[in-house]
Design a protein around this motif. Sequence first.
Motif, PDB file in Angstrom:
ATOM      1  N   ALA A 169       0.850  -1.190   0.000  1.00 49.89           N
ATOM      2  CA  ALA A 169       0.000   0.000   0.000  1.00 49.89           C
ATOM      3  C   ALA A 169       0.883   1.235   0.000  1.00 49.89           C
ATOM      4  CB  ALA A 169      -0.926   0.011   1.222  1.00 49.89           C
ATOM      5  N   ARG A 170       0.261   2.381  -0.300  1.00 46.03           N
ATOM      6  CA  ARG A 170       0.984   3.645  -0.240  1.00 46.03           C
ATOM      7  C   ARG A 170       0.003   4.795  -0.045  1.00 46.03           C
ATOM      8  NH1 ARG A 170       3.676   6.008  -5.568  1.00 46.03           N
ATOM      9  NH2 ARG A 170       4.003   7.587  -3.961  1.00 46.03           N
ATOM     10  N   ASP A 171       0.561   5.920   0.408  1.00 44.19           N
ATOM     11  CA  ASP A 171      -0.169   7.176   0.368  1.00 44.19           C
ATOM     12  C   ASP A 171       0.721   8.177  -0.352  1.00 44.19           C
ATOM     13  OD1 ASP A 171       1.759   7.994   2.216  1.00 44.19           O
ATOM     14  OD2 ASP A 171       0.405   7.876   3.932  1.00 44.19           O
ATOM     15  N   LYS A 172       0.445   9.457  -0.237  1.00 43.93           N
ATOM     16  CA  LYS A 172       1.196  10.435  -1.028  1.00 43.93           C
ATOM     17  C   LYS A 172       2.645  10.559  -0.585  1.00 43.93           C
ATOM     18  CE  LYS A 172      -0.241  14.445   1.733  1.00 43.93           C
ATOM     19  NZ  LYS A 172      -0.897  15.778   1.685  1.00 43.93           N
ATOM     20  N   ASP A 193       4.366   7.934   1.774  1.00 47.06           N
ATOM     21  CA  ASP A 193       5.016   6.718   2.242  1.00 47.06           C
ATOM     22  C   ASP A 193       4.557   5.483   1.474  1.00 47.06           C
ATOM     23  OD1 ASP A 193       6.431   8.053   4.280  1.00 47.06           O
ATOM     24  OD2 ASP A 193       4.687   7.942   5.610  1.00 47.06           O
ATOM     25  N   TYR A 194       5.405   4.477   1.526  1.00 44.75           N
ATOM     26  CA  TYR A 194       5.079   3.143   1.033  1.00 44.75           C
ATOM     27  C   TYR A 194       4.939   2.237   2.249  1.00 44.75           C
ATOM     28  CZ  TYR A 194       6.759   4.969  -3.429  1.00 44.75           C
ATOM     29  OH  TYR A 194       6.941   5.724  -4.560  1.00 44.75           O
ATOM     30  N   CYS A 195       3.874   1.478   2.311  1.00 37.05           N
ATOM     31  CA  CYS A 195       3.632   0.587   3.443  1.00 37.05           C
ATOM     32  C   CYS A 195       4.084  -0.820   3.068  1.00 37.05           C
ATOM     33  CB  CYS A 195       2.157   0.599   3.825  1.00 37.05           C
ATOM     34  SG  CYS A 195       1.597   2.237   4.370  1.00 37.05           S
ATOM     35  N   MET A 196       4.967  -1.358   3.885  1.00 37.76           N
ATOM     36  CA  MET A 196       5.621  -2.627   3.594  1.00 37.76           C
ATOM     37  C   MET A 196       5.243  -3.656   4.654  1.00 37.76           C
ATOM     38  SD  MET A 196       7.484  -1.143   1.170  1.00 37.76           S
ATOM     39  CE  MET A 196       8.671  -2.406   0.706  1.00 37.76           C
ATOM     40  N   GLU A 197       5.173  -4.903   4.233  1.00 37.29           N
ATOM     41  CA  GLU A 197       4.994  -6.006   5.172  1.00 37.29           C
ATOM     42  C   GLU A 197       6.276  -6.817   5.228  1.00 37.29           C
ATOM     43  OE1 GLU A 197       2.768 -10.317   5.761  1.00 37.29           O
ATOM     44  OE2 GLU A 197       2.708  -9.277   3.831  1.00 37.29           O
ATOM     45  N   VAL A 251      -5.728  -8.373   7.910  1.00 35.93           N
ATOM     46  CA  VAL A 251      -5.166  -7.221   8.612  1.00 35.93           C
ATOM     47  C   VAL A 251      -4.704  -6.173   7.606  1.00 35.93           C
ATOM     48  CG1 VAL A 251      -3.269  -6.440  10.096  1.00 35.93           C
ATOM     49  CG2 VAL A 251      -4.518  -8.535  10.652  1.00 35.93           C
ATOM     50  N   LYS A 252      -4.057  -6.597   6.544  1.00 35.85           N
ATOM     51  CA  LYS A 252      -3.560  -5.656   5.530  1.00 35.85           C
ATOM     52  C   LYS A 252      -4.706  -4.985   4.780  1.00 35.85           C
ATOM     53  CE  LYS A 252      -0.366  -7.645   3.015  1.00 35.85           C
ATOM     54  NZ  LYS A 252       0.301  -8.807   2.363  1.00 35.85           N
ATOM     55  N   ARG A 253      -5.738  -5.754   4.438  1.00 39.42           N
ATOM     56  CA  ARG A 253      -6.895  -5.138   3.761  1.00 39.42           C
ATOM     57  C   ARG A 253      -7.559  -4.105   4.654  1.00 39.42           C
ATOM     58  NH1 ARG A 253      -7.375 -10.357   1.336  1.00 39.42           N
ATOM     59  NH2 ARG A 253      -8.469 -11.175   3.155  1.00 39.42           N
ATOM     60  N   ASP A 254      -7.694  -4.425   5.932  1.00 35.68           N
ATOM     61  CA  ASP A 254      -8.270  -3.465   6.882  1.00 35.68           C
ATOM     62  C   ASP A 254      -7.383  -2.234   6.980  1.00 35.68           C
ATOM     63  OD1 ASP A 254      -8.309  -2.240   9.723  1.00 35.68           O
ATOM     64  OD2 ASP A 254     -10.177  -3.392   9.680  1.00 35.68           O
ATOM     65  N   PHE A 255      -6.076  -2.439   7.050  1.00 32.87           N
ATOM     66  CA  PHE A 255      -5.129  -1.334   7.177  1.00 32.87           C
ATOM     67  C   PHE A 255      -5.275  -0.360   6.015  1.00 32.87           C
ATOM     68  CE2 PHE A 255      -0.901   0.559   6.595  1.00 32.87           C
ATOM     69  CZ  PHE A 255      -0.637   1.029   7.867  1.00 32.87           C
ATOM     70  N   ILE A 256      -5.413  -0.879   4.811  1.00 30.51           N
ATOM     71  CA  ILE A 256      -5.582  -0.026   3.630  1.00 30.51           C
ATOM     72  C   ILE A 256      -6.872   0.770   3.721  1.00 30.51           C
ATOM     73  CG2 ILE A 256      -5.975  -0.054   1.131  1.00 30.51           C
ATOM     74  CD1 ILE A 256      -4.093  -2.502   1.014  1.00 30.51           C
ATOM     75  N   ALA A 257      -7.967   0.082   4.033  1.00 33.90           N
ATOM     76  CA  ALA A 257      -9.276   0.749   4.086  1.00 33.90           C
ATOM     77  C   ALA A 257      -9.369   1.731   5.248  1.00 33.90           C
ATOM     78  CB  ALA A 257     -10.378  -0.306   4.196  1.00 33.90           C
ATOM     79  N   ASN A 289      -7.111   3.376   6.851  1.00 34.55           N
ATOM     80  CA  ASN A 289      -6.227   4.536   6.783  1.00 34.55           C
ATOM     81  C   ASN A 289      -6.323   5.292   5.465  1.00 34.55           C
ATOM     82  OD1 ASN A 289      -4.474   4.337   9.391  1.00 34.55           O
ATOM     83  ND2 ASN A 289      -4.509   2.248   8.574  1.00 34.55           N
ATOM     84  N   GLY A 290      -7.277   4.920   4.618  1.00 36.40           N
ATOM     85  CA  GLY A 290      -7.488   5.628   3.362  1.00 36.40           C
ATOM     86  C   GLY A 290      -6.310   5.533   2.413  1.00 36.40           C
ATOM     87  N   LEU A 291      -5.678   4.364   2.345  1.00 30.16           N
ATOM     88  CA  LEU A 291      -4.495   4.172   1.515  1.00 30.16           C
ATOM     89  C   LEU A 291      -4.862   3.603   0.152  1.00 30.16           C
ATOM     90  CD1 LEU A 291      -2.196   2.550   4.237  1.00 30.16           C
ATOM     91  CD2 LEU A 291      -2.328   4.971   3.595  1.00 30.16           C
TER      92      LEU A 291
END
Length: 346
Positions: free
Chosen positions: A148-151, A153-157, A192-198, A200-202
Motif C-alpha cells: 500500500a501507499r499514500d502520497k 510513504d510506502y507501506c511494507m509487510e 489485517v492488511k486489507r483493513d489497514f488499507i481501508a 487509513n485511506g491508503l
Amino acid sequence: MRAFLQKLALECRKTQYYLCLVGLTAALCGCAAGNGAQSAPAPEVSQPSGDASSEAPDEALLVDPILYEAGGYTVALPQDWEGKVLVDVEQNLENGMITVYEKASFEQCRDDWGEESEAGFLFSLVRYDQIQFEHYLSAGAGGITVFARDKNDYCMERFPTDVQYYRSGADPLYEGEDWSDWCTMVEQVEDVKRDFIARNGLQEYDGSEYYDREFTYDGEHRYMLFYPYYDEPDTARENGFTWEEAGWTLILSQPVKQGEGGIWCVERWFDNRYPDWYLVFPTGSGMASADYYNMLQSEADETGESEFLTPEGAAMAWAKEEYPQRTFSPDSFRILEDMPATQPYK
C-alpha cells in the motif's frame, strides 16, 4: 527480476498456508531469529488504543477489532487474537510501525532455548519514504513486500521466510488444534492488511509501475554492453570464465530532459549469463532519484559540462559508484546499435 521477487514474496507467505493445509512436518522452524530483521529482546506488550475505529464503512474492515496506533496509522487486529499475540509498536527499525508474534510460540521457544532464540513471528508493518523504497527496489530483498501507499510513504509487510510455529515437545509438530489456530492466524494477516488499507485511506499498491514497464523512464534509450572484467582478464580466468563471457547489458535513459543537453543514467541492467533484471536508482546519493537527477540536470545546464551528458559517461560514473575499488577503461563499455537479441525475464 523484481516482478519475480514480488511473486516470490507472496509465495513465501502462501507456503505457510500450504503447510497448514497439508500438515507437512518438514522445515522445522527451530528457534532462529525470524527473517533476520527481528531483535532478540522480548517485545513489550503494547496496549490497544481503544475506540479509534474508522467512520467510513467498508467491507474490508474487521469486525470489532483490537486497535493500535502505530507510526501515524491505525492498525486493526482480529478480535480473536486477544491474548494470543505479543504486539510491539515501539520498534523503530527502518520506520517500523508494528510487529506481531504468536505468544505461545515466542514464549515456549525462549523457555526451551534461551533469550536469544525466537519463534512465533507473524508479521511487521513498516513504512518507507521514497529513498528507502528505491533502496528496496534496487536490492530486491526477501522477506518484505510493498502492499500500500499514500502520497508520502510506502507501506511494507515484513514476513517470515520460514515456518515460525513452535510448541515445546510437540511430535509431530504440525498437527493438532494449536497448529490449526496458527494456520488461521497466518491467513488472517491478509485481512489485517486489507483493513489497514481501508481504515487509513491508503491506495493498494504492488510496485507494478516499476516492475511491469519496459523502461523506468520515458523517452530515448540506449543499450550498452559492459565488460566488468575487461581490464582484469586474469581475475576472470581465476573465477572460471573469460572477460567476454561476463558481459552485462545496461539500459540507459534520459530521466529529466530529452535530446541534446539531457543527462543520461543507467536505469537497469542484467548479466548476460542470467535472465534477471536489476533496477538501478542512485541509492548512494542519499537522495530520491527525481531530486538527484534534477540536481545533475541543473548543474549540466548551468555549466554545459557533465560526465552524465553522454551514455558512455553515465555508464562509467555508475560503474565507479558500484565498484569504487576498481578501475574501468573506456573499452569496457560498448554501445549497441540495436536491442539485444536476448532479453531477460522482467
